[in-house]
Design a protein around this motif. Structure first.
Motif, short mmCIF file in Angstrom:
data_model
loop_
_atom_site.label_atom_id
_atom_site.label_comp_id
_atom_site.label_asym_id
_atom_site.label_seq_id
_atom_site.Cartn_x
_atom_site.Cartn_y
_atom_site.Cartn_z
N VAL A 148 0.55 -0.78 0.23
CA VAL A 148 -0.05 0.14 0.08
C VAL A 148 0.58 1.21 -0.05
CG1 VAL A 148 -1.60 0.95 0.96
CG2 VAL A 148 -2.30 -1.19 0.96
N ASN A 149 1.96 1.25 1.14
CA ASN A 149 2.22 2.72 0.66
C ASN A 149 3.51 2.98 -0.16
OD1 ASN A 149 1.79 2.84 3.17
ND2 ASN A 149 3.42 1.48 4.30
N HIS A 150 3.74 1.76 -0.70
CA HIS A 150 4.19 1.82 -2.79
C HIS A 150 3.30 1.96 -3.40
CE1 HIS A 150 7.73 -0.14 -0.54
NE2 HIS A 150 8.39 0.70 -1.16
N ARG A 151 1.75 1.64 -3.31
CA ARG A 151 1.27 2.78 -4.38
C ARG A 151 0.94 3.86 -4.38
NH1 ARG A 151 -2.65 -1.00 -5.90
NH2 ARG A 151 -3.02 0.39 -7.13
N TYR A 152 1.74 4.72 -4.98
CA TYR A 152 1.46 6.30 -5.10
C TYR A 152 -0.21 6.68 -6.08
CZ TYR A 152 6.20 5.50 -3.58
OH TYR A 152 7.00 5.16 -2.60
N ASP A 153 -0.04 5.67 -6.51
CA ASP A 153 -1.80 6.51 -6.72
C ASP A 153 -2.90 6.45 -6.43
OD1 ASP A 153 -1.45 3.72 -6.92
OD2 ASP A 153 -3.55 2.83 -8.31
N LEU A 154 -2.55 6.20 -5.14
CA LEU A 154 -3.89 5.95 -4.07
C LEU A 154 -3.66 7.48 -3.29
CD1 LEU A 154 -4.27 2.40 -2.94
CD2 LEU A 154 -5.49 3.28 -4.58
N LEU A 155 -2.42 7.94 -3.27
CA LEU A 155 -2.28 8.63 -2.12
C LEU A 155 -3.07 10.41 -2.53
CD1 LEU A 155 1.94 9.78 -3.61
CD2 LEU A 155 0.51 9.77 -1.00
N PRO A 156 -4.10 10.46 -3.77
CA PRO A 156 -4.86 11.63 -3.60
C PRO A 156 -6.38 10.89 -2.37
CG PRO A 156 -4.51 11.23 -5.90
CD PRO A 156 -3.63 10.29 -4.36
N THR A 157 -6.46 9.42 -2.51
CA THR A 157 -7.70 9.12 -2.20
C THR A 157 -8.19 8.75 -0.86
OG1 THR A 157 -7.81 8.31 -5.07
CG2 THR A 157 -9.44 7.56 -2.31
N TRP A 158 -6.91 8.28 -0.32
CA TRP A 158 -6.72 7.53 1.01
C TRP A 158 -6.29 8.24 2.29
CZ3 TRP A 158 -3.07 5.29 3.07
CH2 TRP A 158 -1.73 4.95 2.03
N ARG A 159 -5.30 9.03 2.19
CA ARG A 159 -4.06 10.00 2.32
C ARG A 159 -4.61 10.90 2.79
NH1 ARG A 159 2.17 8.01 1.04
NH2 ARG A 159 1.56 5.54 0.75
N GLU A 160 -5.73 11.47 2.77
CA GLU A 160 -5.99 12.85 3.26
C GLU A 160 -7.18 12.42 4.74
OE1 GLU A 160 -9.10 13.83 0.66
OE2 GLU A 160 -7.83 14.42 -0.81
N ARG A 161 -7.36 11.03 5.36
CA ARG A 161 -7.75 10.88 6.24
C ARG A 161 -6.37 9.84 7.49
NH1 ARG A 161 -13.04 7.92 6.15
NH2 ARG A 161 -13.06 7.90 7.74
#
Length: 106
Positions: A12-25
């Protein structure tokens, strides 16, 4: 025995495509697999393992190794598992947030 959780954190920590979606919380997750307990903290920097702290989870997941492995590999949906297979404690929005992470990270 619970290596799949550690692998999931790394993936998960290497999936930079997920940054905008889930790292806001921010979310504390306590995962209890049989006799093992893993505490996760999710925030803008990713998913981090943290020291075991009894009762500190905003979301608590408790089940057998086989069920947890299916969840963390994305082959089962958290909200579709019956209460006889998994114990989930936490706000519904946190449950959906965690479910989305588990499914998107596969």
């Amino acid at each position: 025995m619970i290596d799949f959780i550690y692998e999931w954190v790394e993936n998960v920590n290497h999936r930079y495509d997920l940054l905008p979606t889930w790292r806001e919380r921010k979310l504390n997750v306590e995962v209890q697999v049989g006799q093992h307990q893993v505490c996760l903290f999710i925030d803008h920097s990713g998913v981090q393992l943290k020291a075991t702290q009894e009762g500190q989870g905003s979301l608590v997941l408790q089940s057998s190794t086989s069920v947890m492995e299916e969840l963390f590999t994305g082959s089962k949906k958290l909200t579709s598992l019956p209460e006889t297979m998994i114990s989930v404690k936490g706000a519904y929005r946190n449950i959906l947030f965690m479910e989305s992470l588990l499914l998107l990270s596969r």
